[in-house]
Write an enzyme that holds these catalytic residues in place. Structure first.
Site, PDB file in Angstrom:
ATOM      1  N   ASP A  38       0.822  -1.211   0.000  1.00 56.76           N
ATOM      2  CA  ASP A  38       0.000   0.000   0.000  1.00 56.76           C
ATOM      3  C   ASP A  38       0.859   1.266   0.000  1.00 56.76           C
ATOM      4  O   ASP A  38       1.977   1.272   0.503  1.00 56.76           O
ATOM      5  CB  ASP A  38      -0.900   0.029   1.240  1.00 56.76           C
ATOM      6  N   LYS A  39       0.292   2.340  -0.530  1.00 59.69           N
ATOM      7  CA  LYS A  39       0.968   3.640  -0.486  1.00 59.69           C
ATOM      8  C   LYS A  39       0.699   4.341   0.841  1.00 59.69           C
ATOM      9  O   LYS A  39       1.635   4.718   1.545  1.00 59.69           O
ATOM     10  CB  LYS A  39       0.511   4.536  -1.644  1.00 59.69           C
TER      11      LYS A  39
END
Length: 643
Positions: A284-285
């Site tokens: 995930d960012k």
């Protein structure tokens, strides 16, 4: 059918409202390796051998790599590597060569790209130029790099097509031992002999060729020799491959960064290509994530030297050590999540005093029953106007022009990338759009560069897609198939209920996670639930598997099987072979469990007081198998659609 609604839950608890990812610290993801260990584990013997601590108690098993989760993206942007002015000179030089190629008796025309004192940067320039312009030779004189037309390319282009010659030279330059390149079918034995002779004469120490018959047509395959099978005499090519066999493993901690964004920055700092980095999966960012990585051609000492530069961009490296090979996609057991859900509120039936009881019931239900194993929103991209599955549908129909228009459909934002996309759709001018497109949008720039070179018709759009890495092209197809899987799961539970029924599919033997349809999949491995088995409740719902559409999967033999056929026909894919030959794409399909369960789940409810009110937050820790989505698990716990 609503595209983003995953509203079918399997538990009947009330649930609650809350917010996730208020900050990266609220969403921590730690990869679990194939030995069941956290990749950020610390060991005093780390320099001597891989870490052997922090074994997990749960039952996560290694799962089949789901290569679509990984958006592998090679960045060969010459504007970044050479600078805008030099790249324009290079494009002008190549355009002149295309119009008037050099003949054998003419003096070779050359162009200087400048001097590059750092040898790693020289390697980047060589690879990037050859990737973008396979018909060029790159030559080094001391620190200066010059380019000229490659006569070998012209010879092969005369024997095959120019497109095949480009793909072949990129294949050679990648130097992946054991990899295979296949020329298009050729019925002329004399012509095939000429191709064999050319490849043997020019690349005989690196490759081996043979002909084979496919669907009554003869093709030539070229295989890059394994390192142990190459000639023992050391040549320049051998030395280069020895340098490229240097691998360094490490753990990357990143905060609020895309995995590919982090890789692009590290590659620029180290003077290598993004494709020299390998990893087990994308993270995930909007999170703090820990993941294992391996980089090629960089020593542990050199990697550690750059640690302070990485830290300035929100990255930290640890567990740096020598490795023997690249890391493969899917080479993990799963991921450990440490999450915080804030601003907790009831759905409306009870007061705050009942919140602990509601949360306990929700967590226990999901712990025991699991959740519907939907693909999460990351699978389909972040676009609100057009998502990846819509592009994939156009590609499956081989409508290249429509797929490119969808690819460049802008969002409502007015940032640089959307301005560039809008300009391309309105004007069709790829060159002007390329100037507007930000340098970090590598995919879009590769596509625009190809469209400028080949045009924006069907053939030009095909070449545009071929300019992207294979894993990126196939991602869009898998995104479409994942959308169908999500809708199939919802239909299965709504129409056929929460127990296995006649015609459902289960594994004949226990299997964890995804199973690729091409992995020695014979009919006996898939079992169709019988009427007696339904009556005697032989199987449980967590044993049911659903196929993701493809050309090698078996569909359920009940209402759900017919639903698949109707759903594909609805999109005009009733006769789809799930192969896009012009783009060299094949989708065999896979089988995905209908349900997933978190392991090692723990939680704690905390209250913070202020002058105005009390606020509640929930700390939640658990493990998931690879290819399962934490946001989907949270959706089941909270009874909220987080897509």
């Amino acid at each position: 059918m609503e595209r983003n609604t995953l509203s079918c839950f399997i538990s009947d608890h009330e649930g609650f409202n809350g917010t996730i990812k208020n900050s990266p610290q609220d969403f921590v993801v730690i990869e679990i390796d194939t030995n069941g260990q956290f990749v950020n584990s610390v060991n005093t013997e780390e320099e001597e051998r891989p870490c052997q601590t922090t074994k997990r108690i749960g039952k996560l098993k290694p799962s089949k790599p789901d290569d679509t989760d990984s958006l592998i993206q090679d960045c060969f942007d010459l504007n970044l590597i050479l600078g805008l002015s030099v790249n324009r000179e290079l494009e002008h030089f190549t355009n002149k060569l295309k119009v008037k190629p050099c003949s054998d008796d003419q003096e070779k025309v050359e162009l200087s790209l400048g001097t590059f004192p750092d040898k790693h940067m020289r390697a980047v320039v060589h690879k990037a130029v050859r990737f973008n312009f396979p018909f060029l030779q790159t030559l080094t004189n001391q620190s200066e790099i010059r380019v000229r037309e490659d006569p070998d390319f012209q010879e092969l282009a005369g024997l095959a097509s120019e497109g095949e010659a480009e793909d072949f030279f990129r294949f050679i330059d990648a130097k992946t031992p054991g990899s295979v390149f296949t020329f298009l079918p050729d019925d002329s034995k004399e012509h095939r002999t000429s191709v064999h002779h050319f490849v043997s004469r020019r690349f005989g120490k690196l490759v081996e060729t043979k002909s084979f018959v496919d669907q009554q047509k003869t093709c030539i395959t070229v295989r890059l020799r394994e390192r142990g099978k190459q000639a023992k005499k050391r040549t320049m090519a051998d030395c280069q491959m020895q340098e490229e066999s240097l691998y360094t493993a490490f753990t990357l901690r990143k905060e609020n960064l895309e995995t590919l964004e982090a890789i692009s920055y590290m590659a620029a700092v180290l003077g290598v290509l993004p494709s020299d980095f390998t990893y087990a999966g994308i993270k995930d960012k909007r999170a703090i994530t820990y993941q294992a990585m391996v980089v090629k051609k960089i020593s542990p000492e050199r990697l550690l030297e750059k640690g302070s530069e990485f830290e300035r961009r929100g990255m930290e490296i640890s567990r740096v050590r020598p490795a023997f090979e690249a890391l493969k996609l899917g080479r993990l057991q799963g991921n450990h999540f440490e999450l915080v859900i804030r601003d907790l509120k009831h759905h409306g039936k009870h007061g705050l005093a009942e919140l602990p009881k509601v949360i306990e019931e929700a967590v226990e239900n999901v712990k025991n029953k699991g959740f519907v194993n939907y693909y999460g929103p990351q699978r389909f991209g972040s676009g609100s106007c057009v998502q990846a599955d819509q592009v994939g549908l156009a590609l499956l129909k081989e409508n290249m022009e429509a797929s490119v228009k969808l690819f460049f459909t802008p969002e409502d934002d007015d940032d640089l990338q959307n301005k560039a996309k809008r300009h391309f759709l309105h004007t069709g001018n790829a060159k002007e759009s390329l100037v507007l497109m930000p340098a970090y949008k590598a995919r879009e720039r590769l596509m625009l560069r190809a469209l400028h070179r080949y045009g924006s018709g069907q053939e030009g759009c095909t070449r545009g897609w071929l300019s992207l890495p294979h894993s990126m092209r196939v991602f869009y197809l898998h995104s479409y198939c994942s959308r169908v899987w999500n809708q199939a799961a919802k239909y299965r539970l709504q129409k056929l209920g929460f127990k296995p029924v006649q015609g459902d599919l289960v594994w004949a033997e226990p299997v964890k996670g995804l199973k690729d349809a091409t992995e020695e999949l014979s009919a006996p491995q898939i079992h169709v639930v019988t009427s007696d088995e339904e009556k005697n409740e032989v199987f449980s719902l967590d044993q049911v598997i659903l196929p993701m559409p493809g050309n090698s999967v078996k569909y359920p033999e009940n209402l759900l099987g017919q639903w698949y056929q109707d759903r594909l026909a609805q999109d005009g894919l009733e006769s789809c072979r799930f192969r896009v030959t012009p783009l060299k794409l094949n989708v065999p399909g896979c089988y995905r469990p209908l349900l997933a369960k978190p392991q090692n789940i723990t939680y704690s409810l905390q209250t913070s007081s202020s002058d105005e009110s009390n606020t509640h937050c929930l700390s939640l820790n658990f493990d998931l198998e690879a290819s399962c989505y934490a946001t989907v698990c949270l959706g089941e716990i909270m009874k909220t659609n987080l897509s």
